[in-house]
Enzyme design. Sequence first.
Site, PDB file in Angstrom:
ATOM      1  N   GLU A  27      -0.063  81.532 -40.210  1.00  0.00           N
ATOM      2  CA  GLU A  27      -0.719  80.377 -39.550  1.00  0.00           C
ATOM      3  C   GLU A  27       0.521  79.752 -38.527  1.00  0.00           C
ATOM      4  OE1 GLU A  27      -2.662  76.479 -41.196  1.00  0.00           O
ATOM      5  OE2 GLU A  27      -2.903  78.385 -42.178  1.00  0.00           O
ATOM      6  N   GLN A  49       2.041  91.459 -41.426  1.00  0.00           N
ATOM      7  CA  GLN A  49       0.651  91.040 -41.714  1.00  0.00           C
ATOM      8  C   GLN A  49       0.232  90.115 -40.694  1.00  0.00           C
ATOM      9  OE1 GLN A  49       0.168  89.954 -45.595  1.00  0.00           O
ATOM     10  NE2 GLN A  49      -0.743  91.840 -46.061  1.00  0.00           N
ATOM     11  N   ASP A 250      25.387  44.254 -11.666  1.00  0.00           N
ATOM     12  CA  ASP A 250      26.821  43.939 -11.700  1.00  0.00           C
ATOM     13  C   ASP A 250      27.183  44.128 -13.501  1.00  0.00           C
ATOM     14  OD1 ASP A 250      25.401  41.493 -12.411  1.00  0.00           O
ATOM     15  OD2 ASP A 250      25.721  40.803 -10.565  1.00  0.00           O
ATOM     16  N   LYS A 272      32.467  43.069 -10.946  1.00  0.00           N
ATOM     17  CA  LYS A 272      33.649  43.395 -11.916  1.00  0.00           C
ATOM     18  C   LYS A 272      33.679  42.490 -12.773  1.00  0.00           C
ATOM     19  CE  LYS A 272      37.475  44.674 -10.052  1.00  0.00           C
ATOM     20  NZ  LYS A 272      38.326  45.445  -9.122  1.00  0.00           N
ATOM     21  N   GLY A 303      22.398  40.052 -14.728  1.00  0.00           N
ATOM     22  CA  GLY A 303      22.321  39.547 -16.194  1.00  0.00           C
ATOM     23  C   GLY A 303      21.729  38.012 -16.395  1.00  0.00           C
ATOM     24  N   GLY A 304      20.951  38.074 -17.265  1.00  0.00           N
ATOM     25  CA  GLY A 304      20.217  36.734 -17.633  1.00  0.00           C
ATOM     26  C   GLY A 304      19.256  36.532 -16.676  1.00  0.00           C
ATOM     27  N   ASP A 305      19.165  35.080 -16.436  1.00  0.00           N
ATOM     28  CA  ASP A 305      18.298  34.663 -15.246  1.00  0.00           C
ATOM     29  C   ASP A 305      19.002  34.687 -14.066  1.00  0.00           C
ATOM     30  OD1 ASP A 305      15.493  32.908 -14.812  1.00  0.00           O
ATOM     31  OD2 ASP A 305      17.017  32.243 -13.739  1.00  0.00           O
ATOM     32  N   ALA A 334      21.344  33.583 -20.787  1.00  0.00           N
ATOM     33  CA  ALA A 334      21.984  33.712 -22.191  1.00  0.00           C
ATOM     34  C   ALA A 334      21.971  32.747 -23.132  1.00  0.00           C
ATOM     35  CB  ALA A 334      23.673  33.733 -21.675  1.00  0.00           C
ATOM     36  N   MET A 386      30.522  31.252 -19.371  1.00  0.00           N
ATOM     37  CA  MET A 386      31.595  31.398 -18.722  1.00  0.00           C
ATOM     38  C   MET A 386      33.029  30.643 -19.257  1.00  0.00           C
ATOM     39  SD  MET A 386      30.705  31.838 -14.727  1.00  0.00           S
ATOM     40  CE  MET A 386      29.351  30.676 -14.764  1.00  0.00           C
ATOM     41  N   GLY A 415      26.090  38.501 -27.000  1.00  0.00           N
ATOM     42  CA  GLY A 415      24.679  38.166 -27.541  1.00  0.00           C
ATOM     43  C   GLY A 415      23.624  38.940 -27.367  1.00  0.00           C
TER      44      GLY A 415
HETATM   45  C1  SAM Z   1      27.913  34.483 -14.266  1.00  0.00           C
HETATM   46  S1  SAM Z   1      27.144  33.921 -15.603  1.00  0.00           S
HETATM   47  C2  SAM Z   1      25.736  34.676 -15.461  1.00  0.00           C
HETATM   48  C3  SAM Z   1      24.589  33.811 -16.376  1.00  0.00           C
HETATM   49  C4  SAM Z   1      23.311  34.689 -16.088  1.00  0.00           C
HETATM   50  N1  SAM Z   1      22.722  34.520 -14.921  1.00  0.00           N
HETATM   51  C5  SAM Z   1      22.064  34.095 -17.320  1.00  0.00           C
HETATM   52  O1  SAM Z   1      21.373  33.411 -16.891  1.00  0.00           O
HETATM   53  O2  SAM Z   1      22.646  34.216 -18.577  1.00  0.00           O
HETATM   54  C6  SAM Z   1      27.971  34.784 -16.805  1.00  0.00           C
HETATM   55  C7  SAM Z   1      28.258  34.042 -18.135  1.00  0.00           C
HETATM   56  O3  SAM Z   1      27.047  34.051 -18.931  1.00  0.00           O
HETATM   57  C8  SAM Z   1      27.185  34.190 -20.347  1.00  0.00           C
HETATM   58  N2  SAM Z   1      26.468  35.507 -20.958  1.00  0.00           N
HETATM   59  C9  SAM Z   1      25.736  36.272 -20.204  1.00  0.00           C
HETATM   60  N3  SAM Z   1      25.348  37.147 -21.022  1.00  0.00           N
HETATM   61  C10 SAM Z   1      25.792  36.831 -22.106  1.00  0.00           C
HETATM   62  C11 SAM Z   1      25.694  37.471 -23.530  1.00  0.00           C
HETATM   63  N4  SAM Z   1      25.000  38.557 -23.936  1.00  0.00           N
HETATM   64  N5  SAM Z   1      26.254  37.036 -24.554  1.00  0.00           N
HETATM   65  C12 SAM Z   1      27.108  35.921 -24.444  1.00  0.00           C
HETATM   66  N6  SAM Z   1      27.275  35.200 -23.305  1.00  0.00           N
HETATM   67  C13 SAM Z   1      26.681  35.873 -22.085  1.00  0.00           C
HETATM   68  C14 SAM Z   1      28.739  34.078 -20.678  1.00  0.00           C
HETATM   69  O4  SAM Z   1      29.189  32.946 -20.682  1.00  0.00           O
HETATM   70  C15 SAM Z   1      29.209  34.635 -19.212  1.00  0.00           C
HETATM   71  O5  SAM Z   1      30.436  34.641 -18.854  1.00  0.00           O
END
Ligand code: SAM
Length: 464
Positions: A27, A49, A250, A272, A303-305, A334, A386, A415
Amino acid sequence: MSSTSWPYYPVFMRLRGQRVLLVGGGEVAARKLRLLLRADARVHVVAAQLNEEVAELCASGAAVHAGVVFEPRQLTGCRLAVAATDDVALNRQVAETADAQGVPVNVVDDSTLSTFVTPSIVDRAPLLIAISTGGAAPVLARRLRERLEAMLPSAYGRLAAFMHSRREAVRSAAAHTARRAIWERFLDSPAAEQVLSGDEARAADELAAMARQRPAVGEVYLVGAGPGDPDLLTFKALRLMQQCDVVLYDRLVAPEILELVRRDARRLFVGKARSQHAVPQDEINAELVRLATDGQRVLRLKGGDPFIFGRGGEEIDRLMAHGIPFQVVPGITAASGCAAYAGIPLTHRDCAQSVVFVTGHARADGTLDLHWDQLARRGQTLVVYMGLNSLPQVCAKLIEHGLSADWPAAMIDDGTSPRQRVITGTLADLPQRVADARLKGPSLLIVGEVVRLRERLRWRGEPA
Ligand SMILES: C[S@@+](CC[C@H](N)C(=O)[O-])C[C@H]1O[C@@H](n2cnc3c(N)ncnc32)[C@H](O)[C@@H]1O
């Protein structure tokens, strides 16, 4: 093997007219035989078979009953071999002989002996979706297949066949660089729906009209990728990530998120380490304009907003000046992401009625030019982006401006990722605790009584 390396290399193989040896006639072998015949392979079956189905397929000439006992010479000229018997020793013999002869071999239900595996398949031929967990979790692969089966209308095969039949027409009507955009537009247009509902003639006319249109100026998608966990992306972010031609990203964009960008999009790394940029902001702005003017769909992934310490405003300012169309997609910043994953609500009825986001990025001379009077307040949560390097200075200033030395504070590192670490303490002792923890960043500082709630509200495991 690294944790991210693939156990098998995914590939689709042309087997039309190629010889494949199938050892076994029960099968399980019948199931394998059916799949091999779907690819028009010339299957030689070796088994003492044959079950009814295998016997019928051999009798009808669809497959060849090539012997009753396995012999190494049967592998000569074979593209693949499959051992599908319930005799473990025989399966091993087939696997070892095939491997010695350089013939890829699959042993049913034994990935250790197999040099290739057959994935779970969603069949919308010519569209095929193959799913594999490399033998790690077959049930998960099956579950995923069921979901995809439910999601994809059966007419998707027709759509794929239609696109194949029109490839030449589009190729001769449009330049190489414009073709992808034409197909994308086609898939988003009612014409694709027309194919699915069977009106291929009308769809063909519309596609031809799209191919004749001059390529327009491109577009920039300024997209927030969130703090790290890919599950925190918005649907819109994901959609635009999968339709861009080029991505400028970035350092803060997690590799797992970059994985979700369309695989053949060009990738430009433009950020960087802290306080330096691989590419200066002005050049990034200029590059966005240049790529979009060239007709490309440019993903600016941040990253983030993008509008919170993300310099998104500067970038769209430049785009507006050049009349480049763009979209801005917010991301989870963040502060929200890290606080949520650390079990620290940013506001709380009992102890924090407001929240303030500030940058802890010091000037070149090391000073931090902030309105300390407004930051050192009770009833408020302070989030410092930062702020890893300036932590001792921030804590000292907050104490100097009226917060007590035992005021709670936490540093959250990386985070929302599986590597997230949270160091809690007070304004007095957090700098030393953070130094001892040798955090790598990105790190976010949260100051306020809400930090104490973590003792109760922490809900997620973290590495020690
Ligand atoms: C240039 S700012 C950019 C922030 C980003 N536009 C945001 O809305 O989260 C970079 C900083 O965001 C914070 N950050 C961004 N991602 C993070 C993470 N996963 N964990 C902790 N801090 C974070 C740190 O303080 C870092 O130095």
